[in-house]
Motif scaffolding. Structure first.
Motif, mmCIF file in Angstrom:
data_model
loop_
_atom_site.group_PDB
_atom_site.id
_atom_site.type_symbol
_atom_site.label_atom_id
_atom_site.label_comp_id
_atom_site.label_asym_id
_atom_site.label_seq_id
_atom_site.Cartn_x
_atom_site.Cartn_y
_atom_site.Cartn_z
ATOM 1 N N THR A 71 0.813 -1.214 0.000
ATOM 2 C CA THR A 71 0.000 0.000 0.000
ATOM 3 C C THR A 71 0.845 1.263 0.000
ATOM 4 O OG1 THR A 71 -0.161 0.099 2.419
ATOM 5 C CG2 THR A 71 -1.838 -1.194 1.241
ATOM 6 N N ILE A 72 2.151 1.132 0.069
ATOM 7 C CA ILE A 72 3.017 2.307 0.054
ATOM 8 C C ILE A 72 3.797 2.337 -1.260
ATOM 9 C CG2 ILE A 72 3.201 2.404 2.561
ATOM 10 C CD1 ILE A 72 5.934 1.099 2.358
ATOM 11 N N PRO A 73 4.205 3.520 -1.690
ATOM 12 C CA PRO A 73 4.868 3.641 -2.987
ATOM 13 C C PRO A 73 6.168 2.838 -3.057
ATOM 14 C CG PRO A 73 4.205 5.796 -2.164
ATOM 15 C CD PRO A 73 4.013 4.834 -1.040
ATOM 16 N N LEU A 74 6.416 2.271 -4.225
ATOM 17 C CA LEU A 74 7.674 1.591 -4.469
ATOM 18 C C LEU A 74 8.765 2.630 -4.692
ATOM 19 C CD1 LEU A 74 9.369 -0.956 -5.101
ATOM 20 C CD2 LEU A 74 8.636 -0.705 -7.496
ATOM 21 N N ILE A 75 9.894 2.444 -4.020
ATOM 22 C CA ILE A 75 11.054 3.321 -4.180
ATOM 23 C C ILE A 75 12.220 2.486 -4.680
ATOM 24 C CG2 ILE A 75 12.716 4.831 -3.029
ATOM 25 C CD1 ILE A 75 10.559 5.542 -1.013
ATOM 26 N N ASN A 76 12.867 2.971 -5.726
ATOM 27 C CA ASN A 76 14.093 2.345 -6.207
ATOM 28 C C ASN A 76 15.285 3.156 -5.714
ATOM 29 O OD1 ASN A 76 12.213 1.350 -8.765
ATOM 30 N ND2 ASN A 76 13.910 -0.032 -8.285
ATOM 31 N N ALA A 77 16.162 2.518 -4.967
ATOM 32 C CA ALA A 77 17.412 3.153 -4.552
ATOM 33 C C ALA A 77 18.499 2.786 -5.557
ATOM 34 C CB ALA A 77 17.807 2.695 -3.158
ATOM 35 N N VAL A 78 19.198 3.789 -6.064
ATOM 36 C CA VAL A 78 20.309 3.581 -7.002
ATOM 37 C C VAL A 78 21.587 4.004 -6.291
ATOM 38 C CG1 VAL A 78 21.329 4.237 -9.210
ATOM 39 C CG2 VAL A 78 18.838 3.981 -9.010
ATOM 40 N N LEU A 79 22.471 3.053 -6.073
ATOM 41 C CA LEU A 79 23.735 3.313 -5.381
ATOM 42 C C LEU A 79 24.860 3.216 -6.397
ATOM 43 C CD1 LEU A 79 24.834 1.744 -1.968
ATOM 44 C CD2 LEU A 79 26.440 2.206 -3.809
ATOM 45 N N LEU A 80 25.563 4.324 -6.620
ATOM 46 C CA LEU A 80 26.651 4.354 -7.593
ATOM 47 C C LEU A 80 27.963 3.966 -6.928
ATOM 48 C CD1 LEU A 80 27.477 5.037 -10.515
ATOM 49 C CD2 LEU A 80 27.920 7.384 -9.741
ATOM 50 N N SER A 81 28.690 3.033 -7.573
ATOM 51 C CA SER A 81 29.938 2.508 -7.010
ATOM 52 C C SER A 81 31.088 2.737 -7.968
ATOM 53 C CB SER A 81 29.774 1.003 -6.740
ATOM 54 O OG SER A 81 31.017 0.392 -6.460
ATOM 55 N N TYR A 82 32.244 3.087 -7.381
ATOM 56 C CA TYR A 82 33.465 3.179 -8.186
ATOM 57 C C TYR A 82 34.693 3.016 -7.290
ATOM 58 C CZ TYR A 82 37.265 4.771 -11.141
ATOM 59 O OH TYR A 82 38.457 4.849 -11.827
ATOM 60 N N ASN A 83 35.280 1.840 -7.300
ATOM 61 C CA ASN A 83 36.606 1.607 -6.728
ATOM 62 C C ASN A 83 36.715 1.883 -5.230
ATOM 63 O OD1 ASN A 83 39.205 0.637 -7.314
ATOM 64 N ND2 ASN A 83 40.050 2.706 -7.406
ATOM 65 N N ARG A 84 35.592 1.718 -4.487
ATOM 66 C CA ARG A 84 35.642 1.961 -3.042
ATOM 67 C C ARG A 84 34.908 0.845 -2.292
ATOM 68 N NH1 ARG A 84 34.294 8.400 -3.397
ATOM 69 N NH2 ARG A 84 32.437 7.544 -4.418
ATOM 70 N N PRO A 85 35.332 -0.391 -2.447
ATOM 71 C CA PRO A 85 34.616 -1.491 -1.792
ATOM 72 C C PRO A 85 34.628 -1.377 -0.271
ATOM 73 C CG PRO A 85 36.721 -2.247 -2.674
ATOM 74 C CD PRO A 85 36.495 -0.877 -3.225
ATOM 75 N N GLN A 86 35.677 -0.769 0.290
ATOM 76 C CA GLN A 86 35.745 -0.626 1.746
ATOM 77 C C GLN A 86 34.632 0.278 2.266
ATOM 78 O OE1 GLN A 86 37.633 0.814 -0.473
ATOM 79 N NE2 GLN A 86 38.431 2.806 0.183
ATOM 80 N N TYR A 87 34.172 1.225 1.452
ATOM 81 C CA TYR A 87 33.042 2.076 1.821
ATOM 82 C C TYR A 87 31.714 1.439 1.403
ATOM 83 C CZ TYR A 87 36.409 5.909 2.516
ATOM 84 O OH TYR A 87 37.439 6.705 2.956
ATOM 85 N N LEU A 88 31.737 0.756 0.256
ATOM 86 C CA LEU A 88 30.507 0.184 -0.290
ATOM 87 C C LEU A 88 29.825 -0.743 0.711
ATOM 88 C CD1 LEU A 88 28.522 -0.414 -2.618
ATOM 89 C CD2 LEU A 88 30.127 -2.192 -3.385
ATOM 90 N N ARG A 89 30.598 -1.551 1.429
ATOM 91 C CA ARG A 89 30.007 -2.470 2.404
ATOM 92 C C ARG A 89 29.113 -1.720 3.388
ATOM 93 N NH1 ARG A 89 35.154 -4.740 1.777
ATOM 94 N NH2 ARG A 89 35.119 -6.920 1.077
ATOM 95 N N GLN A 90 29.615 -0.602 3.896
ATOM 96 C CA GLN A 90 28.850 0.156 4.884
ATOM 97 C C GLN A 90 27.670 0.880 4.240
ATOM 98 O OE1 GLN A 90 31.314 2.326 7.848
ATOM 99 N NE2 GLN A 90 33.076 1.440 6.771
ATOM 100 N N ALA A 91 27.897 1.437 3.048
ATOM 101 C CA ALA A 91 26.822 2.147 2.353
ATOM 102 C C ALA A 91 25.670 1.197 2.027
ATOM 103 C CB ALA A 91 27.362 2.783 1.077
#
Length: 331
Positions: free
Chosen positions: A6-26
């Motif tokens: 019953t609530i709107p669908l939201i698509n989250a787009v997460l852009l990644s580039y060469n930072r896997p150490q941050y990506l895990r937390q994001a």
């Protein structure tokens, strides 16, 4: 509790580039969001860390991965995610940003209650220092460029209590109405990176929609390393800044601006003792010179069709239609 369907669908787009150490937390902070109807797509621009990025995303079956064949920058990367999105809203973020668990919910609730808003953003904090990085801002494309970022470098002392309108939100993280964002065709891909979010903000405002910051929503940005600007980034900074003016600045300021920035920059470049700086600047200026006719044609088109949303009457119809769609909470 409100049912998921019953609530709107939201698509989250997460852009990644060469930072896997941050990506895990994001990615973990996105997966931990309290909003129930959230799809997550990671868009990876290729880098030496792309295989590790794929392994991290692959640990979560509910997360979709789009692997670009070449580095398409911020603009192309985000646009690939926008094109694949199906929801009512699109939430854009990056691999060096973490969110508080209710960030997406607070932004969605604000958008549902304020149908005139085309883009909204959380307050962004520096992750280590916990100072405010950006609470939106105001930009003026005058003969002299002026930009004010609200709260930058300040401690959060409650100075931002309620949502407020701005003319600029940071592209690091924002939420947009999907139909509007797709109608505007997302970001300008020829910008690649730098002032690309500001250019989008101007098109959104030209469409008749507003921009807001929602203080209750919070995001945290890993502080970037400080060092000299690489030539490829300097190239985009120069060409995009000049292009931004040709597309959106009032006509009356263009002669003085072009003399002040383009002509003087050319003279400084010619007498520069750094050959790399001279080469980069001349390359950027030549790019703008070649593109000027098409940029000016696009400028005219934007004024005549109001960025594909329509004239004043059609904008009102559009906002009325959006207001009548399913809401999270009735005021």
């Amino acid at each position: 509790m409100i049912a998921r369907d019953t609530i709107p669908l939201i698509n989250a787009v997460l852009l990644s580039y060469n930072r896997p150490q941050y990506l895990r937390q994001a990615l973990a902070s996105l997966l931990d969001q309290s909003y129930e109807n959230l799809l997550i797509t990671v868009v990876d621009n290729p880098s030496p860390a792309s295989e590790e990025v794929a392994r991290i995303v692959g640990q979560h079956s509910q997360v979709k991965l789009i692997r670009n064949q070449e580095n398409q920058g911020y603009t192309g990367g985000m646009n690939r995610g926008i094109e694949a999105a199906d929801g009512k809203y699109i939430f854009l973020t990056e691999d060096d940003v973490t969110l508080e668990p209710d960030c997406v919910s607070r932004l969605a609730l604000f958008m549902e209650r304020h149908p005139a808003t085309g883009l909204c953003a959380p307050i962004i904090y520096n992750k280590t220092e916990r100072t405010i990085r950006c609470a939106g801002g105001e930009v003026e494309l005058g003969a002299v460029y002026r930009r004010k970022i609200y709260g930058a470098g300040e401690e959060d002392a409650g100075q931002f209590e309620t949502p407020f309108e701005v003319s600029y939100v940071d592209g690091v993280t924002m939420m947009a109405r999907a139909d509007l964002l797709k109608r505007l065709r997302g970001f300008r891909e020829d910008f690649f990176m730098y002032v690309e979010s500001l250019e989008l903000c101007m098109r959104v405002r030209n469409s008749g929609a507003t921009l807001s910051v929602v203080p209750g929503a919070r995001a945290y940005h890993f502080e970037p390393s400080v060092g000299p600007t690489p030539p490829e980034i300097e190239f985009h900074k120069i060409k995009n800044f000049l292009s931004l003016y040709l597309l959106h600045a009032p006509a009356r300021v263009l002669p003085e601006f072009l003399c002040r920035y383009a002509l003087l920059n050319t003279l400084r470049t010619m007498f520069s003792h750094r050959s790399a700086h001279r080469s980069t600047s001349l390359k950027a200026l030549w790019w703008v010179l070649r593109k000027t006719p098409s940029l000016l044609r696009e400028r005219v088109q934007q004024h005549s069709i109001r960025s594909s949303v329509g004239d004043d009457v059609r904008v009102e119809d559009y906002l009325e239609r959006v207001a009548g769609e399913a809401a999270l909470v009735k005021d």
